[in-house]
Design a protein around this motif. Structure first.
Motif, PDB file in Angstrom:
ATOM      1  N   GLU A 222     -78.522-107.994 -61.107  1.00  0.00           N
ATOM      2  CA  GLU A 222     -78.186-109.075 -59.381  1.00  0.00           C
ATOM      3  C   GLU A 222     -77.186-108.354 -58.814  1.00  0.00           C
ATOM      4  O   GLU A 222     -76.406-108.014 -59.174  1.00  0.00           O
ATOM      5  CB  GLU A 222     -77.796-110.604 -59.886  1.00  0.00           C
ATOM      6  N   LEU A 223     -77.149-108.706 -57.239  1.00  0.00           N
ATOM      7  CA  LEU A 223     -76.609-107.249 -56.690  1.00  0.00           C
ATOM      8  C   LEU A 223     -75.589-108.213 -56.166  1.00  0.00           C
ATOM      9  O   LEU A 223     -76.508-109.133 -55.037  1.00  0.00           O
ATOM     10  CB  LEU A 223     -76.904-106.068 -56.287  1.00  0.00           C
ATOM     11  N   VAL A 224     -74.873-107.443 -54.735  1.00  0.00           N
ATOM     12  CA  VAL A 224     -74.496-107.464 -54.274  1.00  0.00           C
ATOM     13  C   VAL A 224     -74.099-106.580 -52.812  1.00  0.00           C
ATOM     14  O   VAL A 224     -73.201-105.836 -53.307  1.00  0.00           O
ATOM     15  CB  VAL A 224     -73.079-108.363 -54.264  1.00  0.00           C
ATOM     16  N   TYR A 225     -74.257-107.480 -51.316  1.00  0.00           N
ATOM     17  CA  TYR A 225     -74.226-106.249 -50.652  1.00  0.00           C
ATOM     18  C   TYR A 225     -73.659-106.715 -49.255  1.00  0.00           C
ATOM     19  O   TYR A 225     -73.564-108.068 -49.227  1.00  0.00           O
ATOM     20  CB  TYR A 225     -75.923-106.013 -50.184  1.00  0.00           C
ATOM     21  N   SER A 226     -72.904-105.842 -48.831  1.00  0.00           N
ATOM     22  CA  SER A 226     -71.660-106.419 -47.695  1.00  0.00           C
ATOM     23  C   SER A 226     -71.051-105.446 -46.998  1.00  0.00           C
ATOM     24  O   SER A 226     -71.269-103.806 -47.344  1.00  0.00           O
ATOM     25  CB  SER A 226     -70.853-106.966 -48.763  1.00  0.00           C
ATOM     26  N   VAL A 227     -70.436-106.076 -45.566  1.00  0.00           N
ATOM     27  CA  VAL A 227     -70.395-105.177 -44.532  1.00  0.00           C
ATOM     28  C   VAL A 227     -69.860-105.872 -43.405  1.00  0.00           C
ATOM     29  O   VAL A 227     -69.989-106.753 -43.130  1.00  0.00           O
ATOM     30  CB  VAL A 227     -71.795-104.357 -43.897  1.00  0.00           C
TER      31      VAL A 227
ATOM     32  N   HIS B 279     -71.779-101.869 -51.811  1.00  0.00           N
ATOM     33  CA  HIS B 279     -73.143-103.037 -53.304  1.00  0.00           C
ATOM     34  C   HIS B 279     -72.407-102.235 -54.119  1.00  0.00           C
ATOM     35  O   HIS B 279     -71.878-101.584 -54.832  1.00  0.00           O
ATOM     36  CB  HIS B 279     -74.313-102.548 -52.784  1.00  0.00           C
ATOM     37  N   HIS B 280     -72.494-103.934 -55.591  1.00  0.00           N
ATOM     38  CA  HIS B 280     -71.902-103.948 -56.255  1.00  0.00           C
ATOM     39  C   HIS B 280     -72.976-104.522 -57.436  1.00  0.00           C
ATOM     40  O   HIS B 280     -74.046-105.942 -56.188  1.00  0.00           O
ATOM     41  CB  HIS B 280     -71.213-103.746 -56.533  1.00  0.00           C
ATOM     42  N   LYS B 281     -72.898-104.951 -58.217  1.00  0.00           N
ATOM     43  CA  LYS B 281     -73.671-105.517 -59.672  1.00  0.00           C
ATOM     44  C   LYS B 281     -72.592-106.956 -59.058  1.00  0.00           C
ATOM     45  O   LYS B 281     -70.974-107.064 -59.489  1.00  0.00           O
ATOM     46  CB  LYS B 281     -73.854-105.213 -60.862  1.00  0.00           C
ATOM     47  N   VAL B 282     -73.540-107.800 -59.449  1.00  0.00           N
ATOM     48  CA  VAL B 282     -73.065-109.628 -59.884  1.00  0.00           C
ATOM     49  C   VAL B 282     -71.465-109.340 -60.701  1.00  0.00           C
ATOM     50  O   VAL B 282     -72.028-108.770 -61.913  1.00  0.00           O
ATOM     51  CB  VAL B 282     -73.595-110.230 -59.667  1.00  0.00           C
ATOM     52  N   GLY B 283     -70.344-109.284 -60.439  1.00  0.00           N
ATOM     53  CA  GLY B 283     -69.201-109.652 -61.446  1.00  0.00           C
ATOM     54  C   GLY B 283     -68.519-108.106 -62.103  1.00  0.00           C
ATOM     55  O   GLY B 283     -68.059-108.310 -61.979  1.00  0.00           O
ATOM     56  N   GLU B 284     -70.009-107.395 -60.527  1.00  0.00           N
ATOM     57  CA  GLU B 284     -68.834-106.604 -60.735  1.00  0.00           C
ATOM     58  C   GLU B 284     -68.374-105.790 -59.269  1.00  0.00           C
ATOM     59  O   GLU B 284     -68.357-106.292 -58.316  1.00  0.00           O
ATOM     60  CB  GLU B 284     -69.064-105.167 -61.203  1.00  0.00           C
ATOM     61  N   THR B 285     -66.861-104.249 -59.736  1.00  0.00           N
ATOM     62  CA  THR B 285     -66.885-104.365 -58.543  1.00  0.00           C
ATOM     63  C   THR B 285     -66.419-102.656 -57.535  1.00  0.00           C
ATOM     64  O   THR B 285     -66.822-102.562 -56.798  1.00  0.00           O
ATOM     65  CB  THR B 285     -64.820-104.022 -57.583  1.00  0.00           C
ATOM     66  N   ASP B 286     -66.668-102.099 -58.959  1.00  0.00           N
ATOM     67  CA  ASP B 286     -67.202-100.634 -58.498  1.00  0.00           C
ATOM     68  C   ASP B 286     -69.185-100.644 -58.033  1.00  0.00           C
ATOM     69  O   ASP B 286     -70.027-101.157 -58.910  1.00  0.00           O
ATOM     70  CB  ASP B 286     -67.230-100.041 -60.002  1.00  0.00           C
ATOM     71  N   GLU B 287     -69.352 -99.861 -57.093  1.00  0.00           N
ATOM     72  CA  GLU B 287     -70.909 -99.370 -56.529  1.00  0.00           C
ATOM     73  C   GLU B 287     -71.042 -97.754 -57.811  1.00  0.00           C
ATOM     74  O   GLU B 287     -70.869 -97.073 -58.219  1.00  0.00           O
ATOM     75  CB  GLU B 287     -70.393 -98.615 -55.402  1.00  0.00           C
ATOM     76  N   PRO B 288     -72.369 -98.628 -58.243  1.00  0.00           N
ATOM     77  CA  PRO B 288     -72.938 -97.558 -59.819  1.00  0.00           C
ATOM     78  C   PRO B 288     -74.112 -97.052 -59.012  1.00  0.00           C
ATOM     79  O   PRO B 288     -74.275 -97.337 -57.695  1.00  0.00           O
ATOM     80  CB  PRO B 288     -74.176 -99.187 -60.035  1.00  0.00           C
ATOM     81  N   PRO B 289     -73.881 -95.861 -59.607  1.00  0.00           N
ATOM     82  CA  PRO B 289     -75.515 -94.244 -58.827  1.00  0.00           C
ATOM     83  C   PRO B 289     -76.443 -94.629 -58.683  1.00  0.00           C
ATOM     84  O   PRO B 289     -76.877 -94.669 -58.438  1.00  0.00           O
ATOM     85  CB  PRO B 289     -74.840 -93.504 -60.454  1.00  0.00           C
ATOM     86  N   LEU B 290     -77.033 -95.685 -59.737  1.00  0.00           N
ATOM     87  CA  LEU B 290     -77.911 -96.373 -59.804  1.00  0.00           C
ATOM     88  C   LEU B 290     -78.379 -97.699 -60.326  1.00  0.00           C
ATOM     89  O   LEU B 290     -77.452 -98.346 -60.709  1.00  0.00           O
ATOM     90  CB  LEU B 290     -79.242 -95.852 -60.253  1.00  0.00           C
TER      91      LEU B 290
END
Length: 437
Positions: A316-321, A299-310
């Motif tokens: 806006e976020l993206v969740y993938s599996v 999961h990460h913010k839209v436009g980013e690739t790194d997973e944030p701590p909070l």
């Protein structure tokens, strides 16, 4: 001595990958199977079934059920991945095996096959009850069907049944249709209504009933019609799988090779459906089919690739599996219609269906709700015949910092106008009051 030691160590290093193969989490299929028998004669009379398992790479260890040296585990480690009980008349297991040991074996995620028969002991009945099925309490009872029996040269007592009432599930019985009826001769069982994990795979016909075929009925039978299950399966919450059958003869070479004609039908099959039915269902029980795994949960913010701590509210976020299914030989992308993710805190604030790319990747984007606290990404997926998936990942959500709010909030413009108009009015009023004559 030194040379011999070097040769020994080298041999161990060479064989180590092969020895560890059975413990690999990348291949969920069971490898080591303990088969407990009443008599070693069953090993030859049911050899076709055992040979099918061996041809698929299973290592079968045959032992008598009362062998004093038999054990499921040693030094806290299980020696086998699955257990087959072809010992319906056993009164007491040998070694360290008992009902509690078998239940713990299943609770540890291992698989179990139980084949009972007319002479089923109280021990086998107790194990089956613990798994969620109840055999007929009458020890001499058999399933009788006067309309769905298998036609034979001798009329008999109609205990040899030709059943074709299968569960409608390709993942459990395979995609290839079983055209020939299955021969069954044994005892029936009912499902515990409290246990929602038990499924009837092969049911009796509406005209069947369970009774002693050698005596007249004095009271109505306790088990009748389609409520009688001939073969049932259970998938526990830890994804361990169990098969319970009321007929040991169903697995025999004789039933595998026998022709079958169901009463009332003009179609005579040269071969019964036992071989196909039991082979396909064993693939499911031993996780060769219907086993799912999850990788790369992100999961990460839209436009980013790194997973944030909070996250911050309204981000806006993206969740993938990624979800894959074991085909028996390799992991293949799993394609499903509905897999959902919840953004959860006490209750789901967001419930979103994940879109898939037909290659195993499921993803969804959504806005973090305007509520701060400790949330969870949750995926709960359950489908008939497949291992259940339960994913949870915790993530905190914070409010805006004091310097992150907009300088002027658009919704507050009326209040801004009211404040400035009040000041302007007071200035005009003061000017008029001071200089008015």
């Amino acid at each position: 001595m030194g040379k011999s030691w070097v040769i020994f160590v080298t041999s161990i290093l060479i064989l180590l990958p092969f020895l560890c193969n059975s413990f690999s989490i990348e291949t969920p299929t069971d490898h080591r199977v303990l088969v407990l028998l009443d008599d070693f004669a069953i090993k030859s009379s049911h050899s076709s079934y055992f040979n099918f398992l061996k041809s698929r790479g299973f290592d079968l260890d045959f032992k008598l059920s009362d062998d004093p040296k038999v054990a499921l585990q040693r030094y806290g480690q299980y020696l086998y991945d699955a257990l087959i009980l072809f010992c319906p008349s056993v009164e007491r297991f040998g070694g360290s095996i008992d009902v509690a040991a078998i239940i713990n074996f299943v609770d540890s995620g291992h698989d179990l096959i139980i084949a009972a028969d007319v002479n089923a002991s109280d021990l086998i009945r107790e194990i089956s009850t613990e798994c969620g099925v109840d055999f007929d309490e009458d020890p001499s009872a058999m399933v009788i069907d006067h309309t769905g029996y298998a036609v034979s040269e001798t009329e008999g007592d109609h205990t040899l049944i030709a059943s074709d009432d299968f569960i409608k599930s390709d993942v459990i019985l395979g995609s290839k249709k079983i055209t020939a009826p299955v021969l069954f001769q044994g005892i029936g069982h009912s499902l515990n209504p409290v246990n929602s994990l038990v499924l009837k795979v092969l049911s009796a016909s509406p005209s069947a009933y369970s009774a002693n075929p050698k005596s007249k009925l004095s009271t109505p039978p306790s088990l009748t019609g389609s409520a009688i299950s001939l073969v049932s399966v259970i998938q526990a919450r830890n994804n361990a799988r169990i098969l319970i059958c009321g007929s040991l003869r169903m697995f025999s070479n004789r039933f595998f090779k026998s022709g079958v004609q169901k009463a009332g039908s003009s179609t005579k099959h040269e071969k019964s459906g036992n071989e196909q039915f039991l082979t396909e269902i064993s693939k499911w029980v031993f996780h060769e089919r219907g086993h799912l795994k999850v990788v790369n949960v992100k999961h990460h913010k839209v436009g980013e690739t790194d997973e944030p701590p909070l996250y911050r509210i309204n981000d806006e976020l993206v969740y993938s599996v990624e979800i894959y299914e074991w085909s028996g030989k390799s992991w293949e992308p799993y394609v499903a219609d509905v897999v959902q993710v919840q953004f959860y805190m006490m209750s789901p604030y967001v419930l979103k269906s994940l879109s898939n790319d037909k290659k195993g990747l499921y993803s969804a984007s959504f806005r973090v709700p305007d509520v701060y606290g400790v949330f969870q990404f949750k995926v709960e997926y359950q489908k008939l015949g497949y291992t259940s998936l339960s994913l949870a990942k915790q993530i905190p959500v914070r409010p805006y910092r004091h310097n992150e709010y907009e300088r002027f909030i658009p919704t507050a413009y009326p209040y801004y106008g009211a404040a400035f108009s009040t000041m302007a009015g007071f200035f005009v009023f003061s000017f008029v009051h001071l200089y008015n004559k």
